[in-house]
Design a protein around this motif. Structure first.
Motif, short mmCIF file in Angstrom:
data_model
loop_
_atom_site.label_atom_id
_atom_site.label_comp_id
_atom_site.label_asym_id
_atom_site.label_seq_id
_atom_site.Cartn_x
_atom_site.Cartn_y
_atom_site.Cartn_z
N ASP A 219 -23.90 -6.19 3.14
CA ASP A 219 -25.37 -6.25 3.21
C ASP A 219 -25.78 -7.45 4.07
O ASP A 219 -25.12 -8.49 4.03
N PRO A 220 -26.89 -7.32 4.80
CA PRO A 220 -27.38 -8.50 5.52
C PRO A 220 -27.81 -9.59 4.53
O PRO A 220 -28.23 -9.28 3.41
N VAL A 221 -27.72 -10.86 4.98
CA VAL A 221 -28.12 -11.93 4.06
C VAL A 221 -29.63 -12.03 3.93
O VAL A 221 -30.14 -12.56 2.95
N GLY A 222 -30.37 -11.58 4.94
CA GLY A 222 -31.85 -11.63 4.89
C GLY A 222 -32.39 -12.25 6.16
O GLY A 222 -32.37 -11.62 7.22
N THR B 102 -36.46 -22.49 4.00
CA THR B 102 -37.14 -21.20 3.84
C THR B 102 -36.28 -19.98 4.19
O THR B 102 -36.67 -18.86 3.88
N VAL B 103 -35.14 -20.19 4.86
CA VAL B 103 -34.32 -19.03 5.24
C VAL B 103 -33.18 -18.82 4.23
O VAL B 103 -33.03 -19.58 3.28
N ASP B 104 -32.37 -17.77 4.48
CA ASP B 104 -31.29 -17.43 3.54
C ASP B 104 -29.90 -17.87 4.04
O ASP B 104 -28.92 -17.78 3.31
N TYR B 105 -29.85 -18.25 5.31
CA TYR B 105 -28.57 -18.69 5.89
C TYR B 105 -28.94 -19.55 7.09
O TYR B 105 -29.90 -19.25 7.80
N ILE B 106 -28.15 -20.60 7.33
CA ILE B 106 -28.47 -21.44 8.49
C ILE B 106 -27.24 -21.59 9.39
O ILE B 106 -26.14 -21.85 8.91
N THR B 107 -27.46 -21.36 10.67
CA THR B 107 -26.41 -21.59 11.67
C THR B 107 -26.86 -22.76 12.51
O THR B 107 -27.91 -22.71 13.14
N PHE B 108 -26.05 -23.79 12.50
CA PHE B 108 -26.45 -25.02 13.21
C PHE B 108 -25.39 -25.36 14.25
O PHE B 108 -24.19 -25.36 13.95
#
Ligand code: NAD
Length: 531
Positions: A158-161, A236-242
């Protein structure tokens, strides 16, 4: 070493005008109702303002995330095949618009044309890789069932959102879109925060994505100050790519941890380059030039430490210094120079402080070590240092500029030991004509990627293989199936073929437990025998 002076206006010779850049900003799709401030964007080659972007507030970022959240349900419901078709069209559009993208990348980063080319050519390739592989990687699969025959187990992705992508200025196209495309393919919405110094390339690529058929709202670009906009994004997001420095990465990880969201962090490097005594020296010198001076050394994978086995040290150093003095500085909008500008004042100050610290502690300058204001305010000569004390800045901290240290080592073994003495572990490089020996060294290097007989391109271009750092260089991987699956929540769906499992009505528990014990013992022994 010669140079090409900057033109009178940096907009000369590009397809971009300040009017067009303004129009681009107006189309980024971020709600800017409460944003009153603007952030100026300058071209590094002349320190000339080329435009500005809205300085969003935390409230704007929250609105942007909410907007993306409401748009994502329809995108999530589309098939992976349909999503891949959008990304394939996007890849082709990026390739079709190569020239104007080259101009734009050069304009806001001050790179040479050849360095901009390496960035612009990459995006269609990696996007196409992900589009081609998404269906097989993301399709559900059956997994072993703990109770054969009685149950069946399926794994769904499933997508994380909503994924937040925070990207740096050094490769503003690649480092935004290489991470954003797989997030979209997995069915997520994305909110992208490009670096405030280089927002226009990211905005232009977002525009091409919409032209390729991405529904409005599924991707939003938010601009503004790092801690304010980036920080609110993490909340505010469900996953962070930094992607950025290890220092900021630590702050990002702490904040993601507080919000109990997952993250991937692509961070700094201090990348070793090992020349063994059986290396092809011409090749190794060419590789060292690429590794140390591509993008003026402002590359996370850049070679910053070179170790040469003692018998070849003098020959390597002489040839490397000679080749370095041939490098042409400048960033005109044509393929006539090799190395462009640093991004700005802070980066120039950082590079100068590293070189000064080394020289004051006894290092020898073999080449460069000078700013070149005659070419542009932030140009710096490709610099080779030897006899660098191990506690000086360029020996232990990432310089992120055109500065490399060269040191003799007694053996491959001591090269590995010295290379691994760093806290970073992003990209290593080994040079040898003996592939067994090179692979044995590669296996022992504490790096996420090791390239043999190449500085970094081979590892980066291996899209099907994961890439990332160990130690202070990061957490998680981009590229490969791993680069897609990080944006999913693996969900197990287990089906019983015989109704409720557990003790059976009418059968005494003493009998039930004896039968289950006998069967599970037999099953385990059979499995062990079969292995
Ligand atoms: P940086 O960490 O200063 O900034 C990166 C991004 O983070 C920018 O968009 C910035 O606005 C944002 N930011 C700043 N503070 C923030 C905060 N508190 N919360 C959230 N976001 C914040 O890095 P930089 O100077 O832009 O980039 C250079 C660094 O990035 C170098 O160290 C380089 O090695 C690293 N880098 C790593 C990779 C990789 O793939 N490993 C690739 C490129 C660059």
């Amino acid at each position: 070493m010669t140079g090409t002076p900057a033109s009178e206006s940096v907009l000369d010779g590009t397809a971009w005008t300040d009017h067009r850049l303004d129009r681009l900003t107006a189309r980024i799709g971020a709600p800017t109702t409460s944003a009153t401030g603007r952030i100026p964007v300058a071209a590094p080659t002349a320190d000339e303002q080329i435009g500005s972007v809205p300085e969003l507030t935390p409230a704007d970022v929250e609105t942007a995330v909410t907007r993306t959240r409401s748009a994502v349900a329809a995108w999530r419901a589309t098939s992976v095949t349909d999503r891949s078709a959008v990304i394939e069209r996007f890849a082709n559009l990026v390739a079709d618009n190569q020239k104007e993208l080259l101009d734009l990348v050069q304009l806001e980063t001050g790179k040479s044309r050849i360095d901009a080319f390496e960035e612009v050519i990459e995006v269609p390739q990696s996007a196409d890789y992900y589009a081609g592989t998404a269906r097989s990687v993301l399709s559900s699969e059956s997994r072993g069932s703990g109770l054969p025959v009685l149950t069946a187990t399926e794994l769904q992705y499933d997508p994380v959102g909503i994924v937040g992508v925070i990207s740096p200025w050094n490769y503003p196209l690649v480092l935004s879109f290489t991470d954003l495309i797989p997030a979209l393919l997995a069915g997520n919405g994305v909110v992208l925060k490009p670096d405030e110094k280089t927002p226009f390339t990211a905005i232009r690529l977002a525009e091409l994505l919409f032209e390729a058929g991405l529904p409005e709202g599924v991707l939003t670009v938010v601009t503004g100050d790092g801690p304010t906009v980036g920080g609110t994004l993490i909340d505010t997001v469900d996953y962070i790519t930094f992607t950025g420095s290890s220092e900021t990465g630590r702050t990002v990880a702490e904040r993601a941890g507080r919000n109990l969201i997952d993250c991937s962090l692509e961070l700094s490097g201090k990348n070793p380059f090992i020349v063994l005594d059986d290396a092809d020296l011409d090749m190794a010198v060419r590789g060292a030039i690429n590794g140390a001076f591509t993008n003026a050394g402002q590359l996370c994978l850049a070679t910053e430490r070179i170790y040469v086995e003692r018998p070849r040290y003098e020959d390597f150093l002489d040839a490397f210094v000679a080749a370095t003095t041939e490098i042409e500085l400048g960033a005109p909008f044509e393929y006539t120079t090799d190395v462009g500008s640093l991004i700005g004042r802070d980066q120039l100050a950082r590079v100068e402080s590293h070189v000064t610290d080394a020289v004051e502690s006894g290092a020898t300058v073999q080449s460069g070590a000078q700013a070149r204001p005659d070419i542009g305010p932030y140009f710096y000569e490709p610099t080779i240092l030897t006899d660098v004390p191990s506690d000086s800045l360029p020996a232990c901290e990432e310089t992120f500029g055109p500065v490399v240290t060269v040191e003799p080592v007694q053996s491959g073994e001591s090269a590995v030991e010295t290379a691994n003495s760093s806290a970073y572990g992003l990209n290593g490089s080994v040079w040898s004509t003996d592939s067994r020996r090179a692979k044995s060294i590669a296996r022992r290097l504490d790096c996420g990627t090791v390239c043999i007989n190449d500085s970094h391109f081979a590892g980066w271009a291996a899209y099907d293989a994961p890439m990332g750092g160990v130690g202070q260089s990061g957490i998680g991987r981009r590229h490969g199936p791993e680069g897609l699956l990080r944006y999913t929540e693996p969900k197990t769906v287990a089906t019983s073929r015989v109704g409720p499992l557990g003790s059976v009505p009418g059968v005494p528990d003493s009998l039930y437990t004896r039968v289950v014990t006998t069967l599970t013992n037999a099953q385990r022994r059979l499995r062990q025998w079969w292995r």
